[in-house]
Design a protein around this motif. Sequence first.
Motif, short mmCIF file in Angstrom:
data_model
loop_
_atom_site.label_atom_id
_atom_site.label_comp_id
_atom_site.label_asym_id
_atom_site.label_seq_id
_atom_site.Cartn_x
_atom_site.Cartn_y
_atom_site.Cartn_z
N ASP A 1 2.38 -0.88 -8.44
CA ASP A 1 3.59 -1.62 -8.09
C ASP A 1 4.05 -1.12 -6.72
O ASP A 1 4.52 0.00 -6.58
CB ASP A 1 4.66 -1.35 -9.15
CG ASP A 1 5.93 -2.16 -8.94
OD1 ASP A 1 6.02 -2.87 -7.91
OD2 ASP A 1 6.84 -2.06 -9.78
N VAL A 2 3.92 -1.97 -5.70
CA VAL A 2 4.03 -1.52 -4.31
C VAL A 2 5.14 -2.25 -3.57
O VAL A 2 5.26 -3.48 -3.66
CB VAL A 2 2.70 -1.73 -3.56
CG1 VAL A 2 2.79 -1.17 -2.15
CG2 VAL A 2 1.54 -1.07 -4.31
N VAL A 3 5.92 -1.47 -2.81
CA VAL A 3 6.90 -2.03 -1.88
C VAL A 3 6.50 -1.60 -0.47
O VAL A 3 6.35 -0.40 -0.20
CB VAL A 3 8.33 -1.55 -2.18
CG1 VAL A 3 9.28 -2.01 -1.08
CG2 VAL A 3 8.79 -2.09 -3.53
N LEU B 1 3.68 -6.71 -5.61
CA LEU B 1 3.80 -6.41 -4.19
C LEU B 1 4.99 -7.16 -3.60
O LEU B 1 5.19 -8.34 -3.88
CB LEU B 1 2.52 -6.83 -3.46
CG LEU B 1 2.45 -6.63 -1.94
CD1 LEU B 1 2.55 -5.16 -1.59
CD2 LEU B 1 1.16 -7.24 -1.40
N ARG B 2 5.78 -6.46 -2.82
CA ARG B 2 6.86 -7.10 -2.07
C ARG B 2 7.13 -6.30 -0.80
O ARG B 2 6.71 -5.14 -0.69
CB ARG B 2 8.14 -7.24 -2.90
CG ARG B 2 8.77 -5.95 -3.37
CD ARG B 2 9.88 -6.23 -4.38
NE ARG B 2 10.42 -5.02 -4.97
CZ ARG B 2 11.53 -4.42 -4.57
NH1 ARG B 2 12.21 -4.92 -3.54
NH2 ARG B 2 11.98 -3.34 -5.16
N PHE B 3 7.85 -6.93 0.13
CA PHE B 3 8.11 -6.31 1.42
C PHE B 3 9.60 -6.40 1.74
O PHE B 3 10.27 -7.38 1.38
CB PHE B 3 7.30 -7.00 2.52
CG PHE B 3 5.81 -6.86 2.34
CD1 PHE B 3 5.14 -5.78 2.88
CD2 PHE B 3 5.10 -7.81 1.61
CE1 PHE B 3 3.76 -5.64 2.70
CE2 PHE B 3 3.73 -7.68 1.43
CZ PHE B 3 3.06 -6.59 1.98
N THR B 4 10.11 -5.39 2.44
CA THR B 4 11.52 -5.35 2.77
C THR B 4 11.74 -4.54 4.04
O THR B 4 10.87 -3.75 4.45
CB THR B 4 12.33 -4.72 1.62
OG1 THR B 4 13.73 -4.70 1.96
CG2 THR B 4 11.88 -3.29 1.34
N VAL C 1 15.39 1.28 -0.32
CA VAL C 1 14.66 0.82 -1.50
C VAL C 1 13.59 1.83 -1.90
O VAL C 1 13.26 1.98 -3.08
CB VAL C 1 14.02 -0.57 -1.22
CG1 VAL C 1 13.07 -0.97 -2.34
CG2 VAL C 1 15.11 -1.62 -1.04
N ALA C 2 13.05 2.55 -0.92
CA ALA C 2 11.94 3.46 -1.19
C ALA C 2 12.32 4.52 -2.21
O ALA C 2 11.57 4.79 -3.17
CB ALA C 2 11.48 4.13 0.11
N ALA C 3 13.46 5.14 -2.02
CA ALA C 3 13.87 6.22 -2.92
C ALA C 3 14.12 5.71 -4.33
O ALA C 3 13.83 6.41 -5.31
CB ALA C 3 15.14 6.88 -2.38
#
Length: 478
Positions: free
Chosen positions: A25-27, A64-67, A72-74
């Motif tokens: 599950d990737v951001v 997968l999503r992008f921002t 959001v990372a933490a």
Amino acid sequence: MKLTVIGCGYLGATHAACMAELGHDVVGIDIDPQKVERLQAGDVPFFEPGLADILRRNLDAGRLRFTTDHSVAADHASVHFIGVGTPQEVRGHRADLSHVHAAVDALVPTLRGTHVLIGKSTVPVGTCEELSQRISQLCAPGAHVELSWSPEFLREGFAVEDTLSPDRMVLGVGRLVDDPEAPQAESLAGQVVRDIYREVLETGIPFIETDWATAELVKVSSNAFLATKISFINAMSELCEIAGADVGTLADAMGHDARIGRRFLNAGLGFGGGCLPKDIRALTARADEMGAPRAVGFLREVDAINMRRRSAAAELVAEALGGEVLGRNVAVLGTAFKPESDDVRDSPALAVAGRLALDGASVTVFDPQAMDNSRRVQPMLSYAASARAACDRADVVVVATEWAEFVHMSPDELAPVMRHKRIVDARRCLDSQAWRSAGWDYRALGGPVPARKTETTSSFTQVNGSSSKAVPSVHVLG
């Protein structure tokens, strides 16, 4: 696992999509809103075969999503990859680490609990030591962040394959105890990386866990070695031109020695792109800083040999035109630094086109993928929609990037539109006999390419693009 990837350029976007392809599950996080918007819409901002399908499949699957929001990372994960760019400094040869520092500065203060940072960017030796001190100052009370470095070994055009089926994996970790004589316990990063890549490692891929400094040196050392090999055969081609020797046969004969090997012994226009040139320069700059300038001083000559090939190509074009390019029409086929890429960073092909234009030629270029990037770098050139259109009323055509469609084109395709049937093979990738037999004035960078008997065209020659009938398939890292 839940992962984040900081930086969504070529390296980061590829890594994020491929990690999702492995089931994670990737951001992906980037500061460029337009880049993030395109990726989130399933649109890859650069050309890389196979990546668009993986991107869209995992976006649709919700993995997968992008921002642009670093906070959001933490919240999303405790494992974070750093995949930002480390370009060459504008006024110097050192690697510019400002993007790496910015990524760490934005991420670390937001972290709580235990986290693992895994660097993927190419950095000078000593970077992890510096970043570890920076991280210790930025960490919130009670937070623990373990820094590790796992360099990428991507070849443009094969980045998906190299991420999902790498030839090796390297992980550099810091010592967990102060006593250098004490046994080193397994790092958390080592456990995490084995879990992330479990499916990949189960195929038998070598996994090399080492210290920070060694991991930092692996990528630049590999690229420096490959650059040296390429420049060596180009240095030999300069001698071959004077002596009347055949550098292709020379390379074939050398390549049969298992200690040397045939790959990367291809004379021609030399290397370019965003990795090899900057990496060898950054390595020499770092050696200077460390007080060891003589250790890799030979790389300056490697760089110089490579840059001379661009001048040699322009001079060969002038020779084909009777000594003068001013006012002549020149077609250049290929502007990307290598086939299967739209990357024109430090591209020998685009540099030659620009040099000919500065010398007064009317230069028209075509590349299957790199047209937009080329226009941004060299707006003074003319751009055509096809190879045939680029060659319309040309006095000479230059094959500068060994795209398959150029390698396999027939002389009869271009002859009707050319003003004169002259061709300069800057990559030594064409069937010289076929072009000569069709009445063309054929010239190759690195000296003559004689007709070869069938039996002398060995299997490795066919694979690595050294013979007159070869299909080039050698690709450099990055």
